[in-house]
Design a protein around this motif. Structure first.
Motif, PDB file in Angstrom:
ATOM      1  N   ILE A  61       0.796  -1.234   0.000  1.00 16.06           N
ATOM      2  CA  ILE A  61       0.000   0.000   0.000  1.00 16.06           C
ATOM      3  C   ILE A  61       0.829   1.285   0.000  1.00 16.06           C
ATOM      4  CG2 ILE A  61      -1.934  -1.155   1.128  1.00 16.06           C
ATOM      5  CD1 ILE A  61       0.029   1.260   3.229  1.00 16.06           C
ATOM      6  N   ALA A  62       2.145   1.191   0.154  1.00 18.22           N
ATOM      7  CA  ALA A  62       2.969   2.397   0.267  1.00 18.22           C
ATOM      8  C   ALA A  62       2.992   3.175  -1.050  1.00 18.22           C
ATOM      9  CB  ALA A  62       4.392   2.028   0.676  1.00 18.22           C
ATOM     10  N   VAL A  63       3.030   4.500  -0.929  1.00 20.64           N
ATOM     11  CA  VAL A  63       3.185   5.405  -2.069  1.00 20.64           C
ATOM     12  C   VAL A  63       4.301   6.379  -1.715  1.00 20.64           C
ATOM     13  CG1 VAL A  63       2.110   7.168  -3.505  1.00 20.64           C
ATOM     14  CG2 VAL A  63       0.761   5.208  -2.720  1.00 20.64           C
ATOM     15  N   TYR A  64       5.390   6.327  -2.467  1.00 14.39           N
ATOM     16  CA  TYR A  64       6.562   7.138  -2.106  1.00 14.39           C
ATOM     17  C   TYR A  64       6.263   8.628  -2.262  1.00 14.39           C
ATOM     18  CZ  TYR A  64      11.284   8.961  -1.866  1.00 14.39           C
ATOM     19  OH  TYR A  64      12.405   9.668  -1.509  1.00 14.39           O
ATOM     20  N   ASP A  65       6.621   9.373  -1.234  1.00 10.55           N
ATOM     21  CA  ASP A  65       6.463  10.823  -1.221  1.00 10.55           C
ATOM     22  C   ASP A  65       7.694  11.391  -0.539  1.00 10.55           C
ATOM     23  OD1 ASP A  65       5.815  13.469  -0.890  1.00 10.55           O
ATOM     24  OD2 ASP A  65       3.919  13.128   0.148  1.00 10.55           O
ATOM     25  N   ALA A  66       8.658  11.854  -1.345  1.00 11.95           N
ATOM     26  CA  ALA A  66       9.945  12.304  -0.805  1.00 11.95           C
ATOM     27  C   ALA A  66       9.773  13.416   0.216  1.00 11.95           C
ATOM     28  CB  ALA A  66      10.848  12.767  -1.951  1.00 11.95           C
ATOM     29  N   ALA A  67       8.796  14.290  -0.001  1.00 12.59           N
ATOM     30  CA  ALA A  67       8.628  15.439   0.888  1.00 12.59           C
ATOM     31  C   ALA A  67       8.092  15.039   2.254  1.00 12.59           C
ATOM     32  CB  ALA A  67       7.702  16.465   0.244  1.00 12.59           C
ATOM     33  N   ASN A  68       7.409  13.898   2.324  1.00 15.60           N
ATOM     34  CA  ASN A  68       6.768  13.506   3.583  1.00 15.60           C
ATOM     35  C   ASN A  68       7.177  12.127   4.071  1.00 15.60           C
ATOM     36  OD1 ASN A  68       4.801  15.823   4.006  1.00 15.60           O
ATOM     37  ND2 ASN A  68       4.219  15.172   1.946  1.00 15.60           N
ATOM     38  N   ALA A  69       8.203  11.546   3.456  1.00 16.05           N
ATOM     39  CA  ALA A  69       8.608  10.189   3.835  1.00 16.05           C
ATOM     40  C   ALA A  69       9.142  10.129   5.259  1.00 16.05           C
ATOM     41  CB  ALA A  69       9.653   9.666   2.853  1.00 16.05           C
ATOM     42  N   ALA A  70       9.915  11.148   5.662  1.00 19.81           N
ATOM     43  CA  ALA A  70      10.513  11.160   6.995  1.00 19.81           C
ATOM     44  C   ALA A  70       9.452  11.479   8.037  1.00 19.81           C
ATOM     45  CB  ALA A  70      11.638  12.186   7.064  1.00 19.81           C
ATOM     46  N   GLY A  71       9.401  10.661   9.065  1.00 18.84           N
ATOM     47  CA  GLY A  71       8.497  10.919  10.176  1.00 18.84           C
ATOM     48  C   GLY A  71       7.080  10.425   9.979  1.00 18.84           C
ATOM     49  N   GLN A  72       6.799   9.771   8.834  1.00 19.60           N
ATOM     50  CA  GLN A  72       5.445   9.282   8.586  1.00 19.60           C
ATOM     51  C   GLN A  72       5.500   7.840   8.077  1.00 19.60           C
ATOM     52  OE1 GLN A  72       2.555  11.827   6.628  1.00 19.60           O
ATOM     53  NE2 GLN A  72       3.966  13.556   6.690  1.00 19.60           N
TER      54      GLN A  72
ATOM     55  N   GLY B  34       4.806   0.578  -2.946  1.00 23.72           N
ATOM     56  CA  GLY B  34       4.351  -0.796  -2.867  1.00 23.72           C
ATOM     57  C   GLY B  34       3.822  -1.246  -4.219  1.00 23.72           C
ATOM     58  N   TRP B  35       3.405  -2.511  -4.309  1.00 19.44           N
ATOM     59  CA  TRP B  35       3.027  -3.079  -5.601  1.00 19.44           C
ATOM     60  C   TRP B  35       1.754  -2.470  -6.169  1.00 19.44           C
ATOM     61  CZ3 TRP B  35       6.124  -5.403  -8.792  1.00 19.44           C
ATOM     62  CH2 TRP B  35       7.298  -6.000  -8.291  1.00 19.44           C
ATOM     63  N   ASN B  36       0.836  -1.989  -5.347  1.00 18.23           N
ATOM     64  CA  ASN B  36      -0.330  -1.301  -5.895  1.00 18.23           C
ATOM     65  C   ASN B  36       0.095  -0.089  -6.729  1.00 18.23           C
ATOM     66  OD1 ASN B  36      -2.190  -3.036  -4.675  1.00 18.23           O
ATOM     67  ND2 ASN B  36      -2.385  -1.767  -2.855  1.00 18.23           N
ATOM     68  N   LYS B  37       1.015   0.686  -6.195  1.00 17.36           N
ATOM     69  CA  LYS B  37       1.496   1.878  -6.905  1.00 17.36           C
ATOM     70  C   LYS B  37       2.366   1.485  -8.092  1.00 17.36           C
ATOM     71  CE  LYS B  37       2.040   6.330  -7.441  1.00 17.36           C
ATOM     72  NZ  LYS B  37       0.903   7.185  -7.871  1.00 17.36           N
TER      73      LYS B  37
ATOM     74  N   ILE C  19       2.180  -1.159  -9.993  1.00 17.81           N
ATOM     75  CA  ILE C  19       1.314  -1.605 -11.078  1.00 17.81           C
ATOM     76  C   ILE C  19       0.616  -0.419 -11.737  1.00 17.81           C
ATOM     77  CG2 ILE C  19      -0.720  -2.958 -11.690  1.00 17.81           C
ATOM     78  CD1 ILE C  19       1.659  -4.692 -11.106  1.00 17.81           C
ATOM     79  N   SER C  20       0.094   0.498 -10.935  1.00 16.88           N
ATOM     80  CA  SER C  20      -0.616   1.647 -11.505  1.00 16.88           C
ATOM     81  C   SER C  20       0.320   2.511 -12.342  1.00 16.88           C
ATOM     82  CB  SER C  20      -1.270   2.479 -10.392  1.00 16.88           C
ATOM     83  OG  SER C  20      -0.296   3.098  -9.569  1.00 16.88           O
ATOM     84  N   LEU C  21       1.561   2.684 -11.890  1.00 17.45           N
ATOM     85  CA  LEU C  21       2.543   3.448 -12.672  1.00 17.45           C
ATOM     86  C   LEU C  21       2.917   2.712 -13.953  1.00 17.45           C
ATOM     87  CD1 LEU C  21       4.943   4.728  -9.855  1.00 17.45           C
ATOM     88  CD2 LEU C  21       3.288   6.078 -11.164  1.00 17.45           C
ATOM     89  N   ALA C  22       3.037   1.386 -13.861  1.00 20.57           N
ATOM     90  CA  ALA C  22       3.424   0.594 -15.033  1.00 20.57           C
ATOM     91  C   ALA C  22       2.343   0.662 -16.111  1.00 20.57           C
ATOM     92  CB  ALA C  22       3.676  -0.852 -14.627  1.00 20.57           C
TER      93      ALA C  22
ATOM     94  N   LEU D  77      -2.237 -12.039  -2.765  1.00 23.76           N
ATOM     95  CA  LEU D  77      -1.290 -11.223  -1.997  1.00 23.76           C
ATOM     96  C   LEU D  77      -2.040 -10.340  -0.996  1.00 23.76           C
ATOM     97  CD1 LEU D  77       1.165 -10.093  -4.838  1.00 23.76           C
ATOM     98  CD2 LEU D  77       1.568 -11.828  -3.073  1.00 23.76           C
ATOM     99  N   PRO D  78      -1.653 -10.379   0.276  1.00 24.05           N
ATOM    100  CA  PRO D  78      -2.307  -9.534   1.273  1.00 24.05           C
ATOM    101  C   PRO D  78      -2.204  -8.057   0.901  1.00 24.05           C
ATOM    102  CG  PRO D  78      -0.860 -11.141   2.326  1.00 24.05           C
ATOM    103  CD  PRO D  78      -0.565 -11.202   0.858  1.00 24.05           C
ATOM    104  N   ASN D  79      -3.331  -7.366   0.906  1.00 25.99           N
ATOM    105  CA  ASN D  79      -3.421  -5.921   0.682  1.00 25.99           C
ATOM    106  C   ASN D  79      -3.185  -5.479  -0.760  1.00 25.99           C
ATOM    107  OD1 ASN D  79      -3.825  -5.129   3.563  1.00 25.99           O
ATOM    108  ND2 ASN D  79      -1.796  -6.044   3.772  1.00 25.99           N
ATOM    109  N   LEU D  80      -3.055  -6.427  -1.699  1.00 21.62           N
ATOM    110  CA  LEU D  80      -3.074  -6.025  -3.104  1.00 21.62           C
ATOM    111  C   LEU D  80      -4.489  -5.549  -3.438  1.00 21.62           C
ATOM    112  CD1 LEU D  80      -1.253  -6.015  -5.694  1.00 21.62           C
ATOM    113  CD2 LEU D  80      -2.377  -8.148  -6.335  1.00 21.62           C
ATOM    114  N   ALA D  81      -4.584  -4.508  -4.258  1.00 20.93           N
ATOM    115  CA  ALA D  81      -5.894  -3.943  -4.586  1.00 20.93           C
ATOM    116  C   ALA D  81      -6.750  -4.943  -5.362  1.00 20.93           C
ATOM    117  CB  ALA D  81      -5.716  -2.661  -5.396  1.00 20.93           C
TER     118      ALA D  81
END
Length: 333
Positions: free
Chosen positions: A139-150, A157-160, A162-165, A250-254
């Protein structure tokens, strides 16, 4: 017991954890793994980013004639793979464990390396890291501006992925048009998905990946369809209709994702050389024990063009590019 000596607890953790007398490489590997990792090829050193070259040629063999007649195209493209540096900053207040069962594990006068309290705390942290990675891997979605501390923003993750691919036009995936899954149609849609594989991939695809929910839905549909049939097989409840491929839930795959690819094309990107998984420090501050852990993690496909994805929106089968289809899948034209 009146109090717990915070410095002794921290000292014990230093000995057992930082000096790796407690947490072995296998402990860390288990903690930073997820269910999907067993289907991924491990890439153990990429220093954050890694350029992968893809080369492909079209047909080059032709009938003989005593004159030059060029035949064949050669294509070279690259793709950047990434892993992401992760950290754990966990703190606890030893005084909070007084009057709890954990207090019984702190034993005055016991040799520091035989204390139970540090072993249990470290074990719980690693177990929680494992739980978090199970979620992040999907379920993770990389966000460089908010990755630290959250939580949830430190990698894709694989949901993202696949959607990007699906949206990628430089390195497109092979799309297979499908209808949205229902309890009644999912068996037939799996059959359509398999029949849509490119000819040269059919024999190489062994697994089909869906959500746990859709794996269960397929099982129920199969039972309803064939329960009274003499050909009913209990093992086929999680096997695809045509190729008897493994249906992996897969657990939590959309629920709106179904994909398949060749073995070794799903990558688990880690770093065991420049940034190996480890506890890096234990400190005492403000009456708290603070534990520090670091590791690297990332996922991706090695070659997008070798990935088959169910497309529930568009009706065009293939890579979506005639030139790329001619290079990668000329037999489909």
């Amino acid at each position: 017991m009146a109090s717990i000596n915070i410095n002794l607890v921290a000292d014990e953790l230093q000995r057992l954890v930082v000096q790796n007398k407690l947490a072995t490489p296998a402990d860390f590997a288990l903690a930073t793994s997820a269910t999907v990792d067993k289907y991924c090829k491990k890439v153990t050193k990429i220093k954050g980013t890694y350029q992968v070259l893809q080369t492909i040629m079209s047909h080059v063999v032709q009938g003989f004639k005593p004159q030059w007649q060029a035949l064949g195209e050669f294509s070279v493209t690259d793709k950047e793979l990434k892993n992401y540096r992760q950290k754990v900053n966990f703190e606890f207040l030893p005084a909070d464990v007084l009057s709890t069962a954990l207090a019984d594990w702190y034993e005055e006068g016991v040799t520091i390396t035989n204390q139970m309290i540090a072993k249990e705390i470290a074990k719980w942290i690693l177990a929680k890291v494992g739980d978090d990675m199970e979620l992040l891997s999907m379920i993770a979605v990389y966000d460089a501006a908010n990755a630290a501390g959250q939580f949830g923003k430190s990698l894709n993750g694989w949901n993202k992925i696949i959607s990007l691919a699906i949206l990628n036009v430089v390195h497109p995936v092979f799309k297979i048009p499908l209808d949205a899954f229902t309890d009644a149609n999912i068996y037939d849609q799996f059959m359509i998905f398999e029949r849509g594989f490119p000819k040269i991939l059919k024999a190489k695809i062994k697994d089909i990946f869906v959500s746990e929910n859709n794996q269960e839905r397929f099982t129920v549909c199969y039972q309803n369809k064939f329960n009274n049939s003499p050909n009913f097989k209990d093992s086929d409840k999680i096997k695809s209709p045509l190729g008897k491929r493994n249906i992996i839930g897969l657990p939590n795959l959309a629920d709106d994702i179904i994909f398949a690819t060749v073995e070794g094309n799903m990558l688990n990107l880690i770093d065991v050389i420049d940034n190996p998984t480890k506890f890096t420090d234990v400190q005492v501050q403000d009456y708290k024990v603070k534990m520090f852990m670091e590791f690297s993690k990332g996922y991706d496909f090695l070659i997008n063009e070798a990935v088959c994805v169910g497309d529930f929106v568009n009706e065009v089968r293939g890579l979506g590019d005639a030139g790329k289809m001619a290079l990668y899948y000329p037999h489909e034209l």
